[in-house]
Design a protein around this motif. Structure first.
Motif, mmCIF file in Angstrom:
data_model
loop_
_atom_site.group_PDB
_atom_site.id
_atom_site.type_symbol
_atom_site.label_atom_id
_atom_site.label_comp_id
_atom_site.label_asym_id
_atom_site.label_seq_id
_atom_site.Cartn_x
_atom_site.Cartn_y
_atom_site.Cartn_z
ATOM 1 N N UNK A 42 33.468 11.409 32.316
ATOM 2 C CA UNK A 42 34.259 10.185 32.167
ATOM 3 C C UNK A 42 33.392 9.064 31.619
ATOM 4 N N UNK A 43 32.143 8.939 32.135
ATOM 5 C CA UNK A 43 31.238 7.892 31.640
ATOM 6 C C UNK A 43 30.914 8.113 30.158
ATOM 7 N N UNK A 44 30.687 9.368 29.778
ATOM 8 C CA UNK A 44 30.350 9.683 28.392
ATOM 9 C C UNK A 44 31.554 9.663 27.456
ATOM 10 N N UNK A 45 32.746 9.821 28.040
ATOM 11 C CA UNK A 45 33.986 9.962 27.269
ATOM 12 C C UNK A 45 33.935 11.191 26.367
ATOM 13 N N UNK A 46 33.286 12.235 26.877
ATOM 14 C CA UNK A 46 33.196 13.502 26.126
ATOM 15 C C UNK A 46 32.775 14.603 27.088
ATOM 16 N N UNK A 47 32.817 15.823 26.608
ATOM 17 C CA UNK A 47 32.305 16.944 27.399
ATOM 18 C C UNK A 47 30.803 16.807 27.564
ATOM 19 N N UNK A 48 30.235 17.580 28.487
ATOM 20 C CA UNK A 48 28.788 17.493 28.713
ATOM 21 C C UNK A 48 28.114 18.762 28.188
ATOM 22 N N UNK A 49 26.861 18.629 27.833
ATOM 23 C CA UNK A 49 26.110 19.736 27.257
ATOM 24 C C UNK A 49 25.613 20.680 28.348
ATOM 25 N N UNK A 50 25.152 21.855 27.943
ATOM 26 C CA UNK A 50 24.579 22.808 28.897
ATOM 27 C C UNK A 50 23.356 22.210 29.580
ATOM 28 N N UNK A 51 22.542 21.470 28.822
ATOM 29 C CA UNK A 51 21.336 20.858 29.393
ATOM 30 C C UNK A 51 21.711 19.832 30.468
ATOM 31 N N UNK A 52 22.738 19.027 30.188
ATOM 32 C CA UNK A 52 23.184 18.036 31.173
ATOM 33 C C UNK A 52 23.753 18.722 32.405
ATOM 34 N N UNK A 53 24.475 19.814 32.226
ATOM 35 C CA UNK A 53 25.027 20.556 33.349
ATOM 36 C C UNK A 53 23.921 21.134 34.213
ATOM 37 N N UNK A 54 22.900 21.659 33.598
ATOM 38 C CA UNK A 54 21.791 22.250 34.358
ATOM 39 C C UNK A 54 21.040 21.164 35.130
ATOM 40 N N UNK A 55 20.883 19.970 34.542
ATOM 41 C CA UNK A 55 20.218 18.886 35.261
ATOM 42 C C UNK A 55 21.033 18.444 36.470
ATOM 43 N N UNK A 56 22.355 18.365 36.289
ATOM 44 C CA UNK A 56 23.210 17.999 37.427
ATOM 45 C C UNK A 56 23.079 19.020 38.544
ATOM 46 N N UNK A 57 22.968 20.272 38.195
ATOM 47 C CA UNK A 57 22.847 21.339 39.193
ATOM 48 C C UNK A 57 21.515 21.230 39.945
ATOM 49 N N UNK A 58 20.456 20.950 39.210
ATOM 50 C CA UNK A 58 19.127 20.890 39.826
ATOM 51 C C UNK A 58 18.956 19.670 40.737
ATOM 52 N N UNK A 59 19.635 18.553 40.390
ATOM 53 C CA UNK A 59 19.402 17.326 41.142
ATOM 54 C C UNK A 59 20.593 16.907 41.996
ATOM 55 N N UNK A 60 21.599 17.770 42.086
ATOM 56 C CA UNK A 60 22.753 17.411 42.916
ATOM 57 C C UNK A 60 22.499 17.831 44.370
#
Length: 349
Positions: free
Chosen positions: A331-349
């Motif tokens: 929602x903040x980006x107003x677009x889909x997220x990349x694989x790299x961004x998804x992996x970072x969210x997983x590691x730091x969530x």
């Protein structure tokens, strides 16, 4: 149902862009690799710049497309082309008949076979169309192509008129449909169902013609014609488009790189259970692959599927927690997220 002969119009886009003879040969080579064997060259366009077509003819058989004019027959020989397609407006029957007679006499003198492209038939009622047919039936035509340059036709009318032409003429019938109203593929399919032998198209629909790759797929999938699909169809067509210095939308039918992308949770769940729910054919058939897009419309099934492909098994609790972070970022980006961004969210969530 017989296999269609494709008359490709893609090269005309390159000619209008004043491509050099070498560049035209490069485009022809790409078309040949796709399995396209014949191209129509619009000689009024060619005459403006007069590129050498000998390199093109190493890859493709050419037919020259001219208007109903005796003077344009000279361009056929100047371009080094042996076959002609003569475009005529059937809505003006008197002028049409006089000019056609002159062209046929001169073409015969030069030893040229004539295919007649009849424009305007979509505007005519059946009796009027049959009157036009009676005017041409005595000529030794190699084929008659049903033309709809203005895109006025609909698939039911096209089918009926093509059938009437087949029943009234003793030569092969073809179709050249315009995409002015987005109906070129539907009208081409209707014509193939009616039994046309020649189909005028262009890769990605350049120039407003029926997109070749769409006509190819409907011939295979809907008309059930035994026809070969190039294994790298999508990428091959994209290379042609790039060579023409054009672009196609990501969601372009058949060849768009994103047409097998799924984001909605419902879609991802359905595709995982049965791909035929949302995909009319396997992505591999056209050389593409399925992609899962992670964004604000994604669900936990998409996340689990995505991580499973990376060898990571997400538990239900962590997938729900991760999904909240994914949606917030998207929602903040107003677009889909990349694989790299998804992996970072997983590691730091």
């Amino acid at each position: 149902m017989s296999k269609p002969t494709w008359i490709d119009q893609t090269l005309n886009a390159a000619i209008r862009r004043q491509f050099t003879s070498e560049q035209l040969a490069d485009v022809a080579s790409l078309l040949s690799r796709l399995g396209i064997q014949q191209a129509g060259i619009c000689l009024p366009d060619w005459q403006r710049y007069r590129p050498d077509l000998s390199g093109v003819q190493h890859y493709l058989k050419l037919c020259g497309m001219i208007d109903l004019s005796v003077s344009e027959l000279d361009w056929i020989e100047q371009a080094g082309i042996k076959q002609i397609v003569v475009a005529a407006n059937a809505v003006s029957p008197v002028d049409f008949t006089v000019k056609l007679e002159a062209v046929m006499i001169e073409a015969d003198r030069r030893g040229l076979e004539v295919t007649l492209l009849l424009e305007g038939l979509a505007k005519l009622a059946r009796p009027e169309m049959l009157e036009v047919v009676s005017r041409i039936s005595s000529y030794p035509l190699a084929a008659v192509i049903y033309g709809d340059k203005e895109g006025n036709g609909d698939s039911l009318t096209t089918f009926e008129q093509i059938t009437a032409l087949k029943n009234s003429l003793n030569c092969p019938i073809g179709i050249q449909a315009s995409n002015a109203y987005g109906l070129a593929t539907a009208n081409t399919l209707a014509a193939m169902k009616a039994g046309v032998r020649q189909v005028v198209t262009a890769v990605a629909g350049v120039g407003g013609f029926a997109p070749w790759e769409e006509a190819l797929m409907v011939a295979k999938q809907l008309a059930k014609i035994d026809i070969e699909i190039p294994p790298d169809l999508a990428n091959g067509c994209q290379r042609v488009v790039v060579a023409l210095r054009l672009t196609i939308p990501e969601d372009k039918a058949v060849i768009g790189p994103a047409i097998f992308s799924h984001e909605s949770g419902l879609h991802v769940d359905g595709v995982n259970k049965d791909p035929w729910l949302y995909e009319p054919y396997a992505p591999e058939l056209v050389g593409l692959s399925r992609r899962l897009i992670i964004g604000k419309h994604s669900g936990t099934t998409a996340l689990k599927t995505k991580f499973a492909a990376w060898g990571i098994r997400l538990e239900e609790v962590e997938s729900k927690k991760l999904l909240a972070s994914v949606r917030a970022l998207s929602v903040r980006k107003k677009s889909a997220i990349s694989d790299e961004e998804l992996q970072r969210l997983y590691l730091f969530s």
